[in-house]
Design a protein around this motif. Structure first.
Motif, PDB file in Angstrom:
ATOM      1  N   LEU A  72       0.907  -1.041  -0.034  1.00  0.00           N
ATOM      2  CA  LEU A  72       0.035  -0.144   0.147  1.00  0.00           C
ATOM      3  C   LEU A  72       0.862   1.049  -0.027  1.00  0.00           C
ATOM      4  O   LEU A  72       1.602   1.468   1.100  1.00  0.00           O
ATOM      5  N   HIS A  73       0.886   1.951  -0.949  1.00  0.00           N
ATOM      6  CA  HIS A  73       1.842   3.075  -1.176  1.00  0.00           C
ATOM      7  C   HIS A  73       0.972   4.441  -0.946  1.00  0.00           C
ATOM      8  O   HIS A  73       0.506   4.965  -2.044  1.00  0.00           O
ATOM      9  N   LEU A  74       1.175   4.850   0.073  1.00  0.00           N
ATOM     10  CA  LEU A  74       0.573   6.263   0.418  1.00  0.00           C
ATOM     11  C   LEU A  74       1.455   7.532   0.534  1.00  0.00           C
ATOM     12  O   LEU A  74       0.973   8.541   0.466  1.00  0.00           O
ATOM     13  N   ALA A  75       2.690   7.120   0.810  1.00  0.00           N
ATOM     14  CA  ALA A  75       3.704   8.258   0.957  1.00  0.00           C
ATOM     15  C   ALA A  75       3.394   9.188  -0.057  1.00  0.00           C
ATOM     16  O   ALA A  75       3.700   8.741  -1.345  1.00  0.00           O
ATOM     17  N   ALA A  76       3.563  10.557   0.014  1.00  0.00           N
ATOM     18  CA  ALA A  76       3.329  11.498  -1.076  1.00  0.00           C
ATOM     19  C   ALA A  76       3.474  12.933  -0.537  1.00  0.00           C
ATOM     20  O   ALA A  76       3.399  12.913   0.827  1.00  0.00           O
ATOM     21  N   ILE A  77       3.780  13.843  -1.258  1.00  0.00           N
ATOM     22  CA  ILE A  77       3.577  15.107  -0.892  1.00  0.00           C
ATOM     23  C   ILE A  77       1.991  15.436  -1.142  1.00  0.00           C
ATOM     24  O   ILE A  77       1.787  15.558  -2.460  1.00  0.00           O
ATOM     25  N   ALA A  78       1.325  15.712  -0.284  1.00  0.00           N
ATOM     26  CA  ALA A  78      -0.074  15.686  -0.657  1.00  0.00           C
ATOM     27  C   ALA A  78      -0.703  16.944  -0.517  1.00  0.00           C
ATOM     28  O   ALA A  78      -2.239  17.199  -0.958  1.00  0.00           O
ATOM     29  N   ARG A  90       9.750  14.961  -7.464  1.00  0.00           N
ATOM     30  CA  ARG A  90      10.565  14.170  -6.774  1.00  0.00           C
ATOM     31  C   ARG A  90       9.882  13.205  -6.220  1.00  0.00           C
ATOM     32  O   ARG A  90      10.320  11.859  -6.137  1.00  0.00           O
ATOM     33  N   VAL A  91       9.144  13.251  -5.065  1.00  0.00           N
ATOM     34  CA  VAL A  91       8.556  12.409  -4.225  1.00  0.00           C
ATOM     35  C   VAL A  91       7.404  11.407  -5.025  1.00  0.00           C
ATOM     36  O   VAL A  91       7.499  10.253  -4.969  1.00  0.00           O
ATOM     37  N   ASN A  92       6.372  12.230  -5.731  1.00  0.00           N
ATOM     38  CA  ASN A  92       5.266  11.642  -6.170  1.00  0.00           C
ATOM     39  C   ASN A  92       5.433  10.664  -7.309  1.00  0.00           C
ATOM     40  O   ASN A  92       5.051   9.665  -7.624  1.00  0.00           O
ATOM     41  N   VAL A  93       6.391  11.061  -8.122  1.00  0.00           N
ATOM     42  CA  VAL A  93       6.715  10.567  -9.488  1.00  0.00           C
ATOM     43  C   VAL A  93       8.243   9.726  -9.377  1.00  0.00           C
ATOM     44  O   VAL A  93       8.048   8.285  -9.331  1.00  0.00           O
ATOM     45  N   VAL A  94       9.188  10.187  -9.079  1.00  0.00           N
ATOM     46  CA  VAL A  94      10.518   9.557  -8.832  1.00  0.00           C
ATOM     47  C   VAL A  94      10.520   8.598  -7.957  1.00  0.00           C
ATOM     48  O   VAL A  94      11.003   7.516  -7.890  1.00  0.00           O
ATOM     49  N   GLY A  95      10.062   8.910  -6.603  1.00  0.00           N
ATOM     50  CA  GLY A  95       9.970   8.238  -5.410  1.00  0.00           C
ATOM     51  C   GLY A  95       9.090   6.903  -5.550  1.00  0.00           C
ATOM     52  O   GLY A  95       9.499   5.881  -5.220  1.00  0.00           O
ATOM     53  N   ALA A 116      -1.767   5.095  -4.332  1.00  0.00           N
ATOM     54  CA  ALA A 116      -2.783   6.092  -4.190  1.00  0.00           C
ATOM     55  C   ALA A 116      -2.746   7.432  -4.950  1.00  0.00           C
ATOM     56  O   ALA A 116      -1.753   8.093  -4.985  1.00  0.00           O
ATOM     57  N   SER A 117      -3.349   7.408  -5.905  1.00  0.00           N
ATOM     58  CA  SER A 117      -3.306   8.816  -6.670  1.00  0.00           C
ATOM     59  C   SER A 117      -4.245   9.722  -6.119  1.00  0.00           C
ATOM     60  O   SER A 117      -4.524   9.819  -5.058  1.00  0.00           O
ATOM     61  N   SER A 118      -5.224  10.430  -6.997  1.00  0.00           N
ATOM     62  CA  SER A 118      -5.943  11.632  -6.236  1.00  0.00           C
ATOM     63  C   SER A 118      -6.951  11.931  -7.459  1.00  0.00           C
ATOM     64  O   SER A 118      -6.639  12.030  -8.632  1.00  0.00           O
ATOM     65  N   ALA A 119      -8.301  12.291  -7.137  1.00  0.00           N
ATOM     66  CA  ALA A 119      -9.122  12.700  -7.836  1.00  0.00           C
ATOM     67  C   ALA A 119      -8.784  14.034  -8.158  1.00  0.00           C
ATOM     68  O   ALA A 119      -9.581  14.828  -9.153  1.00  0.00           O
ATOM     69  N   TYR A 142       0.528  19.270  -7.824  1.00  0.00           N
ATOM     70  CA  TYR A 142       0.190  18.302  -7.268  1.00  0.00           C
ATOM     71  C   TYR A 142      -0.395  17.163  -7.879  1.00  0.00           C
ATOM     72  O   TYR A 142      -0.228  16.176  -8.260  1.00  0.00           O
ATOM     73  N   ALA A 143      -1.561  17.978  -8.725  1.00  0.00           N
ATOM     74  CA  ALA A 143      -2.371  17.069  -9.382  1.00  0.00           C
ATOM     75  C   ALA A 143      -1.568  16.264 -10.786  1.00  0.00           C
ATOM     76  O   ALA A 143      -1.746  15.175 -11.084  1.00  0.00           O
ATOM     77  N   VAL A 144      -0.800  17.217 -11.491  1.00  0.00           N
ATOM     78  CA  VAL A 144       0.273  16.929 -12.387  1.00  0.00           C
ATOM     79  C   VAL A 144       1.153  15.678 -12.058  1.00  0.00           C
ATOM     80  O   VAL A 144       1.191  14.749 -12.924  1.00  0.00           O
ATOM     81  N   SER A 145       1.505  15.961 -10.917  1.00  0.00           N
ATOM     82  CA  SER A 145       2.479  14.728 -10.354  1.00  0.00           C
ATOM     83  C   SER A 145       1.863  13.419 -10.179  1.00  0.00           C
ATOM     84  O   SER A 145       2.241  12.513 -10.523  1.00  0.00           O
TER      85      SER A 145
END
Length: 304
Positions: A72-78, A90-95, A116-119, A142-145
């Protein structure tokens, strides 16, 4: 024998509510986090390993140690208002790519890798109920990432059973007051005389974090049959509430009334009137999972 799940973002708002639900379902929870408090991360009831998503060597070692049956991958800059746009990518894509790379080297692959992506990827130009085939139109970094993360993750589908979720707004006890409903609840609990908000007459889909967590776990459990792998699912309540209605409900439950001021700086230009999740696909995949009406969520938060 316990099933092992690797959870990133365990110290975050959603992760804290996921852990007890996972354990109740027979999962042995392992967390990977970049922070370390005096040598021991304080995450109750979870085995904790330290590794930054941007440190691919440390992440690889952690994944090899855990050998998870599910992820379950939830870690992100949200937080959309986060100060550094670069951090989103860096975090949401590369991480996330580092995590998928590490998982792909396991001799026995996980049965599910839920990301976990986002609406937020739908943007602010579509009205009404949004299904997963709604054309993305992200309106901030954020949404683009998150949309970029989705596209990148699909490259790993031949190797990993990736499942993508797009949660709509959700809330609950422990969410930061920089978010809307916790801000209203905090003002009510502290008996503040007034509150400043944005547009009061937009309707949004609000879920309880416990229901979102339940949906994620159901997807993990349904993954081995192959019916959810490679798919994307909206997660939401399927109902909308105006901000004005949320305030009224908080005031009625708490017994405290406050003056509500609309701050023009908080009003977004060309904001659509109604946004809600079409959750038909998720309901067909996992059945009904929602058990907390908004009033129950607000009482839980107010009682704190």
């Amino acid at each position: 024998m316990h099933k092992r799940v690797l959870l990133t973002g365990a110290q975050g708002f959603t992760g804290q509510h996921l852990i007890p639900l996972l354990q109740a379902g027979g999962w042995e929870v392992w967390s990977v986090d970049r922070s370390n408090v005096d040598g021991n991360m304080v995450i109750p009831h979870a085995q904790c390993l330290q590794a930054d998503l941007l440190d691919d060597v440390a992440l690889q070692a952690a994944v090899q140690q855990v050998q998870p049956q599910a992820v379950l991958h939830l870690a992100a800059i949200a937080f959309v208002g986060h100060g550094s746009a670069d951090d989103f990518y860096r975090v949401n894509v590369v991480g996330t790519r580092h995590l998928l790379q590490a998982l792909s080297t396991l001799s026995v692959k996980p049965q599910c890798v839920l990301l976990a992506s986002s609406a937020n990827i739908y943007g602010n130009s579509h009205e009404g109920a949004l299904a997963e085939n709604t054309l993305p139109n992200p309106a901030n970094d954020y949404a683009v990432s998150k949309l970029a993360m989705e596209h990148m993750a699909r490259l790993w589908l031949p190797q990993l059973p990736v499942v993508l979720v797009r949660p709509f707004n959700y809330t609950g006890l422990g969410q930061s007051p920089q978010f809307l409903i916790p801000k209203i609840v905090e003002h009510a609990r502290s008996k503040a005389p007034a509150i400043e908000l944005g547009n009061l007459d937009v309707d949004r889909d609000f879920s309880d974090v416990r229901d979102v967590a339940a949906a994620y776990i159901r997807l993990l459990e349904h993954a081995p049959d192959g019916n959810v792998t490679g798919k994307v699912f909206n997660v939401g309540s399927g109902r909308t509430y105006s901000l004005r209605e949320v305030i009224e409900r908080v005031q009625a439950i708490s017994g405290h009334r406050m003056d509500v001021h609309v701050n023009p700086a908080f009003v977004r230009a060309n904001e659509v009137r109604t946004l809600r999740a079409d959750t038909t696909a998720l309901e067909q995949a996992i059945g009904e999972w929602r058990g907390h009406p908004l009033d129950d969520t607000l009482r839980w938060m107010l009682q704190g």
